[in-house]
Scaffold this motif. Structure first.
Motif, mmCIF file in Angstrom:
data_model
loop_
_atom_site.group_PDB
_atom_site.id
_atom_site.type_symbol
_atom_site.label_atom_id
_atom_site.label_comp_id
_atom_site.label_asym_id
_atom_site.label_seq_id
_atom_site.Cartn_x
_atom_site.Cartn_y
_atom_site.Cartn_z
ATOM 1 N N VAL A 347 -7.189 -0.039 -4.268
ATOM 2 C CA VAL A 347 -6.017 -0.519 -3.526
ATOM 3 C C VAL A 347 -5.955 -2.049 -3.565
ATOM 4 O O VAL A 347 -4.888 -2.634 -3.748
ATOM 5 N N GLU A 348 -7.106 -2.695 -3.402
ATOM 6 C CA GLU A 348 -7.135 -4.158 -3.470
ATOM 7 C C GLU A 348 -6.613 -4.648 -4.819
ATOM 8 O O GLU A 348 -5.807 -5.586 -4.893
ATOM 9 N N GLU A 349 -7.065 -4.013 -5.905
ATOM 10 C CA GLU A 349 -6.636 -4.417 -7.239
ATOM 11 C C GLU A 349 -5.133 -4.206 -7.420
ATOM 12 O O GLU A 349 -4.434 -5.063 -7.979
ATOM 13 N N MET A 350 -4.617 -3.078 -6.935
ATOM 14 C CA MET A 350 -3.186 -2.802 -7.064
ATOM 15 C C MET A 350 -2.352 -3.799 -6.273
ATOM 16 O O MET A 350 -1.308 -4.262 -6.741
ATOM 17 N N LEU A 351 -2.804 -4.132 -5.080
ATOM 18 C CA LEU A 351 -2.061 -5.096 -4.257
ATOM 19 C C LEU A 351 -1.957 -6.453 -4.953
ATOM 20 O O LEU A 351 -0.906 -7.091 -4.943
ATOM 21 N N ALA A 352 -3.063 -6.883 -5.554
ATOM 22 C CA ALA A 352 -3.064 -8.183 -6.230
ATOM 23 C C ALA A 352 -2.258 -8.141 -7.527
ATOM 24 O O ALA A 352 -1.455 -9.033 -7.818
ATOM 25 N N ARG A 353 -2.465 -7.085 -8.315
ATOM 26 C CA ARG A 353 -1.851 -7.002 -9.648
ATOM 27 C C ARG A 353 -0.361 -6.689 -9.600
ATOM 28 O O ARG A 353 0.442 -7.297 -10.313
ATOM 29 N N ASP A 354 0.018 -5.743 -8.738
ATOM 30 C CA ASP A 354 1.387 -5.228 -8.764
ATOM 31 C C ASP A 354 2.296 -5.803 -7.684
ATOM 32 O O ASP A 354 3.524 -5.722 -7.813
ATOM 33 N N TYR A 355 1.697 -6.376 -6.618
ATOM 34 C CA TYR A 355 2.512 -6.821 -5.492
ATOM 35 C C TYR A 355 2.264 -8.277 -5.102
ATOM 36 O O TYR A 355 2.866 -8.770 -4.147
ATOM 37 N N ILE A 357 -0.240 -9.632 -3.600
ATOM 38 C CA ILE A 357 -0.789 -9.709 -2.248
ATOM 39 C C ILE A 357 -2.309 -9.792 -2.340
ATOM 40 O O ILE A 357 -2.947 -8.940 -2.958
ATOM 41 N N LEU A 358 -2.881 -10.814 -1.732
ATOM 42 C CA LEU A 358 -4.326 -11.009 -1.743
ATOM 43 C C LEU A 358 -4.896 -10.680 -0.375
ATOM 44 O O LEU A 358 -4.484 -11.263 0.630
ATOM 45 N N ILE A 359 -5.830 -9.743 -0.338
ATOM 46 C CA ILE A 359 -6.480 -9.382 0.925
ATOM 47 C C ILE A 359 -7.891 -9.947 0.949
ATOM 48 O O ILE A 359 -8.400 -10.436 -0.061
ATOM 49 N N GLU A 360 -8.534 -9.871 2.110
ATOM 50 C CA GLU A 360 -9.828 -10.514 2.301
ATOM 51 C C GLU A 360 -10.960 -9.784 1.593
ATOM 52 O O GLU A 360 -11.778 -10.388 0.919
ATOM 53 N N LEU A 361 -11.040 -8.455 1.766
ATOM 54 C CA LEU A 361 -12.118 -7.706 1.128
ATOM 55 C C LEU A 361 -11.753 -6.239 1.017
ATOM 56 O O LEU A 361 -10.808 -5.757 1.655
ATOM 57 N N ALA A 362 -12.536 -5.536 0.210
ATOM 58 C CA ALA A 362 -12.392 -4.093 0.065
ATOM 59 C C ALA A 362 -13.785 -3.481 -0.024
ATOM 60 O O ALA A 362 -14.743 -4.135 -0.437
ATOM 61 N N ASP A 363 -13.883 -2.222 0.380
ATOM 62 C CA ASP A 363 -15.103 -1.462 0.144
ATOM 63 C C ASP A 363 -14.691 -0.083 -0.366
ATOM 64 O O ASP A 363 -13.545 0.120 -0.773
ATOM 65 N N MET A 364 -15.604 0.860 -0.349
ATOM 66 C CA MET A 364 -15.300 2.172 -0.915
ATOM 67 C C MET A 364 -14.121 2.849 -0.225
ATOM 68 O O MET A 364 -13.307 3.512 -0.868
ATOM 69 N N TYR A 365 -13.986 2.658 1.080
ATOM 70 C CA TYR A 365 -12.983 3.406 1.847
ATOM 71 C C TYR A 365 -11.932 2.545 2.528
ATOM 72 O O TYR A 365 -10.976 3.071 3.087
ATOM 73 N N ASN A 366 -12.110 1.228 2.531
ATOM 74 C CA ASN A 366 -11.257 0.373 3.363
ATOM 75 C C ASN A 366 -10.786 -0.865 2.626
ATOM 76 O O ASN A 366 -11.417 -1.315 1.664
ATOM 77 N N GLU A 378 6.839 -11.724 7.677
ATOM 78 C CA GLU A 378 7.183 -11.382 6.291
ATOM 79 C C GLU A 378 5.929 -11.077 5.469
ATOM 80 O O GLU A 378 5.980 -10.268 4.533
ATOM 81 N N TYR A 379 4.787 -11.713 5.804
ATOM 82 C CA TYR A 379 3.553 -11.400 5.080
ATOM 83 C C TYR A 379 3.144 -9.946 5.337
ATOM 84 O O TYR A 379 2.778 -9.214 4.407
ATOM 85 N N LEU A 380 3.183 -9.563 6.590
ATOM 86 C CA LEU A 380 2.765 -8.208 6.949
ATOM 87 C C LEU A 380 3.790 -7.177 6.502
ATOM 88 O O LEU A 380 3.429 -6.047 6.150
ATOM 89 N N GLU A 381 5.048 -7.535 6.509
ATOM 90 C CA GLU A 381 6.078 -6.639 5.968
ATOM 91 C C GLU A 381 5.831 -6.373 4.486
ATOM 92 O O GLU A 381 5.979 -5.233 4.011
ATOM 93 N N ALA A 382 5.440 -7.410 3.753
ATOM 94 C CA ALA A 382 5.150 -7.244 2.323
ATOM 95 C C ALA A 382 3.985 -6.276 2.131
ATOM 96 O O ALA A 382 4.015 -5.412 1.227
ATOM 97 N N LEU A 383 2.950 -6.389 2.978
ATOM 98 C CA LEU A 383 1.799 -5.480 2.886
ATOM 99 C C LEU A 383 2.220 -4.050 3.205
ATOM 100 O O LEU A 383 1.854 -3.109 2.482
ATOM 101 N N ILE A 384 2.976 -3.877 4.274
ATOM 102 C CA ILE A 384 3.413 -2.528 4.678
ATOM 103 C C ILE A 384 4.264 -1.898 3.578
ATOM 104 O O ILE A 384 4.096 -0.721 3.224
ATOM 105 N N ASN A 385 5.171 -2.660 3.004
ATOM 106 C CA ASN A 385 6.027 -2.134 1.935
ATOM 107 C C ASN A 385 5.208 -1.755 0.700
ATOM 108 O O ASN A 385 5.465 -0.730 0.054
#
Length: 490
Positions: A347-355, A357-366, A378-385
């Motif tokens: 999910v982290e990779e998809m958010l960065a590559r396709d949208y 959006i850069l998030i702080e961290l990812a693990d196996m489930y979160n 607007e930042y959080l709206e972009a994440l939700i969308n």
């Protein structure tokens, strides 16, 4: 409000250091001193991008702006205002991140060979502090959330057991909150440690803001801790690398702590960073609650919207309080993605590559998004969308659940001794039973799976191999690909 209280509040509108630096910039004195770029004239390309004022603020110690390692004027006043803001007896600016504060806390309370009690899930800076101080770690195992697949925090009952078994330990270190935002009952932990004559040191790198709103877990100074290190740059609004060391009201000598701090303090501090601390303190003291009120409302809405999508779960403070003796900093937007059929890494990779959006961290489930004082809807709206779109195009077969592993490797050699011991490089697959000569950790959050002087087990090796398959960021080893690990040459 009393007259005295109003006058105290008015003081917090002052920015003595920032004002002094601004005066110096406007003075436009002939700069026959360090730094050599001379107001950016020797760094034109950089000046054209960042602006001339930034480079004019890039000063060395000069008349009117004080000296950080031995302040007597505007820095002294600015640090007193900072201490008052956090209800501390003293405060020191840090411009080498919270790392220098953590190292100072441990070196101020522990001499070589002394024991210090701390959670196993501490940041790498604390392991580095053990090397510098020569202190011996005694670990308290934190609890694990099987539902979220994350490490939570330590409990008072587990701490008491460890304290009773190690009555000569010189200090207890706590995390408030963890990278994920989880906190222990810090007040009870402080009381348990103090009952046994042990000062409490708090790594509060991710909790600067918690002191300024009663919806958050209790802050270190409010809980009666002896020393805490806070990363104002993470959640307090200052610039990256700027932090503070806070001294409580328990009688620890702040002058001795300052002496220890000065052992590693630079003699060429950045006044750009120092001024950002001065202004950030003013904002927290005078407008912190108002800003955090708005942020909490925005996050409440965000969690509701994310949980409506289906497949995601964004827990709030109530979830952690009902799960045990824990609380939660709700500025950490933790999102469990397991039921969407993807790992957090994916999910982290998809958010960065396709949208974008850069998030702080990812693990196996979160995934974890960290919000702050400058958050925008607007930042959080972009994440939700984006999360909605990902869910729409994903086969929602729940990924195989892998039990969260709590590593507590056997300590064969103390970190300092292991650091200075001869080492050899061994292929990862052949490391079972070897004593690690370096750290292996996922960064972020920077918590070592194994540290120097600890035995590498088959389980650790398999977990590292799994993390490599998920293309997560592993650090700490000499080999950046972690195909080889430095082990002690026995």
């Amino acid at each position: 409000m009393s007259i005295e209280g109003w006058e105290k509040l008015l003081d917090q509108f002052r920015t003595p250091l920032f004002d002094a630096v601004k005066y110096h910039v406007k003075r436009n004195a002939v700069p026959l001193q360090i730094p050599g770029h001379k107001h950016g004239n020797g760094l034109v390309e950089y000046k054209e991008f960042v602006g001339e004022n930034v480079l004019r603020m890039d000063l060395n110690q000069t008349r009117g702006i004080d000296i950080i390692w031995d302040p007597t004027s505007v820095i002294t006043e600015a640090e007193k205002l900072l201490a008052e803001t956090f209800q501390a007896s003293a405060a020191y600016f840090l411009i080498n991140g919270t790392t220098s504060g953590v190292q100072t806390m441990i070196m101020s309370t522990c001499k070589p060979g002394d024991q210090i009690i701390l959670p196993r899930n501490v940041h790498k800076s604390i392991f580095n502090a053990l090397i510098l101080s020569g202190a011996k770690p005694v670990y308290v195992l934190p609890e694990i959330s099987s539902e979220l697949g994350i490490v939570l925090s330590i409990t008072e009952s587990n701490l008491r057991i460890v304290v009773e078994k190690n009555p000569t330990a010189k200090a207890v270190l706590a995390i408030n909150p963890s990278y994920y935002g989880v906190t222990s009952n810090l007040k009870s932990i402080v009381e348990a440690a103090h009952h046994n004559g042990m000062p409490v040191l708090v790594d509060e790198a991710h909790g600067t803001h918690m002191h300024f709103h009663d919806h958050f877990p209790v802050s270190a100074m409010e809980a009666g801790a002896d020393i805490s290190a806070v990363s104002l740059h993470k959640t307090g609004g200052s610039m990256t690398q700027s932090s503070a060391l806070l001294i409580g009201n328990s009688g620890i000598d702040p002058l001795y702590i300052k002496q220890v701090l000065n052992l590693a303090y630079t003699t060429s501090p950045s006044y750009i960073l120092l001024c950002s601390l001065d202004v950030a303190r003013k904002q927290l003291a005078t407008r912190g609650r108002q800003i955090l009120d708005q942020l909490l409302e925005l996050l409440k809405w965000s969690r509701e919207e994310i949980n409506k999508i289906g497949g995601y779960f964004a827990p709030d403070k109530v979830f952690f309080e009902e799960s045990g003796n824990f609380s939660f900093d709700e500025t950490k937007l933790l999102i469990n993605v397991r039921k969407i059929g993807l790992t957090g890494y994916e999910v982290e990779e998809m958010l960065a590559r396709d949208y974008n959006i850069l998030i702080e961290l990812a693990d196996m489930y979160n995934i974890l998004a960290i919000t702050g004082l400058g958050e925008r809807k607007e930042y959080l709206e972009a994440l939700i969308n984006a999360l909605t779109d990902i869910a729409r195009h994903t086969d929602r077969s729940e990924i195989k659940k892998i039990d969260a592993i709590q590593f507590n490797p056997e300590i064969v050699m103390q970190p300092r001794e292991a650091f200075y011991s001869p080492k050899r490089s061994v292929p990862l697959e052949q490391c079972a039973g070897e004593i690690s000569g370096e750290m292996i950790m996922v960064y972020p959050p920077g918590i070592p799976l194994v540290s120097m002087g600890e035995v590498i087990t088959h389980e650790i090796i398999e977990y590292v191999k799994q993390l490599k398959l998920e293309k997560c960021t592993l650090q700490g080893t000499s080999d950046p690909c972690v195909n080889f690990v430095m082990v002690l040459d026995r």
